[in-house]
Design a protein around this motif. Structure first.
Motif, short mmCIF file in Angstrom:
data_model
loop_
_atom_site.label_atom_id
_atom_site.label_comp_id
_atom_site.label_asym_id
_atom_site.label_seq_id
_atom_site.Cartn_x
_atom_site.Cartn_y
_atom_site.Cartn_z
N GLY A 186 0.78 -1.22 0.00
CA GLY A 186 0.00 0.00 0.00
C GLY A 186 0.82 1.27 0.00
N ASP A 187 2.14 1.13 -0.10
CA ASP A 187 3.04 2.29 -0.05
C ASP A 187 3.55 2.61 -1.45
N GLU A 188 3.26 3.81 -1.92
CA GLU A 188 3.66 4.20 -3.28
C GLU A 188 5.17 4.28 -3.45
N LYS A 189 5.91 4.41 -2.35
CA LYS A 189 7.38 4.53 -2.47
C LYS A 189 8.05 3.20 -2.79
N VAL A 190 7.35 2.10 -2.57
CA VAL A 190 7.91 0.78 -2.87
C VAL A 190 7.84 0.54 -4.38
N ASN A 191 8.95 0.10 -4.96
CA ASN A 191 9.01 -0.12 -6.40
C ASN A 191 7.93 -1.12 -6.84
N PRO A 192 7.21 -0.82 -7.95
CA PRO A 192 6.13 -1.70 -8.40
C PRO A 192 6.54 -3.16 -8.63
N ILE A 193 7.78 -3.40 -9.11
CA ILE A 193 8.14 -4.79 -9.36
C ILE A 193 8.38 -5.56 -8.07
N ILE A 194 8.73 -4.86 -6.99
CA ILE A 194 8.84 -5.52 -5.68
C ILE A 194 7.45 -5.94 -5.23
N LYS A 195 6.46 -5.11 -5.50
CA LYS A 195 5.08 -5.47 -5.16
C LYS A 195 4.62 -6.69 -5.97
N THR A 196 5.07 -6.78 -7.21
CA THR A 196 4.74 -7.95 -8.03
C THR A 196 5.29 -9.22 -7.39
N VAL A 197 6.52 -9.16 -6.90
CA VAL A 197 7.12 -10.32 -6.25
C VAL A 197 6.35 -10.68 -4.98
N ILE A 198 5.98 -9.68 -4.19
CA ILE A 198 5.24 -9.93 -2.96
C ILE A 198 3.90 -10.61 -3.26
N VAL A 199 3.21 -10.12 -4.27
CA VAL A 199 1.94 -10.75 -4.65
C VAL A 199 2.17 -12.21 -5.02
N GLY A 200 3.25 -12.48 -5.76
CA GLY A 200 3.58 -13.86 -6.13
C GLY A 200 3.86 -14.74 -4.93
N LEU A 201 4.57 -14.20 -3.93
CA LEU A 201 4.84 -14.95 -2.70
C LEU A 201 3.55 -15.31 -1.98
N LEU A 202 2.64 -14.35 -1.91
CA LEU A 202 1.36 -14.58 -1.24
C LEU A 202 0.51 -15.59 -2.00
N GLN A 203 0.58 -15.53 -3.34
CA GLN A 203 -0.17 -16.49 -4.15
C GLN A 203 0.38 -17.90 -3.99
N ALA A 204 1.71 -18.01 -3.95
CA ALA A 204 2.34 -19.33 -3.84
C ALA A 204 1.95 -20.04 -2.56
N LYS A 205 1.67 -19.26 -1.51
CA LYS A 205 1.28 -19.85 -0.22
C LYS A 205 -0.24 -19.83 -0.02
N SER A 206 -0.97 -19.44 -1.08
CA SER A 206 -2.44 -19.41 -1.04
C SER A 206 -2.98 -18.66 0.17
N ILE A 207 -2.41 -17.48 0.42
CA ILE A 207 -2.85 -16.67 1.55
C ILE A 207 -4.27 -16.15 1.28
N ASP A 208 -5.18 -16.48 2.16
CA ASP A 208 -6.61 -16.22 1.93
C ASP A 208 -7.07 -14.99 2.72
N GLN A 209 -6.72 -13.82 2.22
CA GLN A 209 -7.21 -12.57 2.81
C GLN A 209 -7.07 -11.46 1.79
N GLU A 210 -7.74 -10.36 2.02
CA GLU A 210 -7.73 -9.24 1.09
C GLU A 210 -6.50 -8.35 1.32
N PHE A 211 -5.86 -7.95 0.23
CA PHE A 211 -4.72 -7.03 0.28
C PHE A 211 -4.99 -5.86 -0.65
N LYS A 212 -4.65 -4.66 -0.19
CA LYS A 212 -4.76 -3.47 -1.02
C LYS A 212 -3.42 -3.25 -1.71
N VAL A 213 -3.42 -3.18 -3.04
CA VAL A 213 -2.21 -2.94 -3.81
C VAL A 213 -2.36 -1.60 -4.52
N ILE A 214 -1.37 -0.73 -4.31
CA ILE A 214 -1.38 0.58 -4.98
C ILE A 214 -0.17 0.68 -5.91
#
Length: 328
Positions: A186-214
């Motif tokens: 949710g922090d605009e200062k974090v590089n977008p491709i780092i957010k892509t990796v984080i989303v992938g990590l959460l998907q790989a572990k099937s984390i079942d909750q809502e996340f806001k991505v900006i």
């Protein structure tokens, strides 16, 4: 192992003298000299277990950890009649050097074999049981250190450090990082491709909750367990399908377009443009690729519409974001 002498015979008395000298040096704790004698024997092809174990013991006594481990790995690779004995030595060595995750891996592989002698199986099982709590402790300690480093990198806006650390978590339990990931996504200062990796990590572990991505001022809410993976996303599949004709007509340029599409989508994901923009995005990518071979670029209003050039510039800006961290 030492390179063997070719066409040189080691006479029995020479061998006996070298062996005696090597073991005598060990007894006198002159391990450097002992290794020299054992290496001479090994260079002549004398690979008796006693000789290699003499060298291994000397390396361990001298604290030459890397060389000792390498020698163990070479002995194990022989897969001779002493295979499981070497596994036992290797696992014990790793345990002494506090490489508990490596110990667990070596023993788990060995215990899966039906050929292991019963006495060694018992020893392996005991060492595995003793080692396992230390593995958990080591993982927990590494986790604390990595999390602290990632928090520091996040607070310092150090995108490169963040990039290395989140990639370090590919095979880790991400549960302890959930709250931190929520902040980063949710922090605009974090590089977008780092957010892509984080989303992938959460998907790989099937984390079942809502996340806001900006990203780029746009906000999206996703559930990693149900949100389409990057390469399976309908927009990504639609891009590939829409490029099929161009692939047939210009296979070389298509490969360059495919790379451009991968980077474009990697930076944006999980955001996607509307499907109504698909044709214009593809036309812009083709224009970029084709003009990359021109002596003088034709990416101007004389050759393309203002709307298409706007999309071209957007894609180029996303390329800059991609290469701000990623290297090819």
């Amino acid at each position: 192992m030492q390179e063997q002498h070719s066409n040189i015979v080691l006479f029995p008395k020479q061998r006996e003298r070298l062996e005696q000298s090597g073991f005598h040096a060990m007894h006198e704790k002159n391990f450097v000299q002992a290794i020299d004698y054992f290496d001479q024997l090994l260079s002549y092809g004398v690979n008796d277990q006693a000789i290699v174990l003499g060298k291994l013991t000397s390396l361990i006594e001298l604290g030459r950890q890397d060389e000792a481990e390498q020698l163990c790995e070479e002995l194990i690779a022989r897969k001779d009649e002493h295979y499981f004995s070497y596994i036992n030595i290797y696992a014990t060595l790793l345990f002494q050097f506090h490489k508990h995750k490596d110990v667990a891996k070596v023993l788990k592989n060995a215990l899966s074999s039906e050929e292991i002698p019963s006495i060694l199986r018992s020893q392996f099982e005991k060492l595995y049981d003793v080692n396992q709590p230390l593995v958990n402790e080591q993982i927990e300690q590494e986790e604390k250190i990595t999390k602290r480093e990632l928090i520091d990198a996040f607070e310092a806006n150090d995108n490169l450090a963040q990039w290395h650390l989140v990639n370090h978590l590919q095979n880790a339990d991400v549960t302890p990082y959930i709250t931190l990931f929520e902040e980063m996504l949710g922090d605009e200062k974090v590089n977008p491709i780092i957010k892509t990796v984080i989303v992938g990590l959460l998907q790989a572990k099937s984390i079942d909750q809502e996340f806001k991505v900006i990203k780029f001022g746009t906000e999206i809410e996703i559930n990693p367990k149900t949100f389409p993976f990057k390469n399976d996303h309908p927009f990504r599949l639609a891009l590939t399908e829409a490029m099929e004709d161009y692939e047939q007509q210009n296979p070389t340029l298509y490969q360059l377009c495919e790379q451009l599409i991968d980077r474009f989508f990697y930076v944006l994901y999980p955001l996607t443009p509307p499907l109504s923009d698909l044709d214009r995005i593809i036309s812009a990518m083709i224009a970029i690729v084709e003009n990359s071979f021109e002596t003088k670029s034709k990416l101007n209003e004389e050759h393309y519409s203002k709307e298409l050039l706007t999309t071209v510039n957007q894609i180029i800006e996303l390329e800059k974001v991609y290469f701000s961290i990623m290297e090819e």
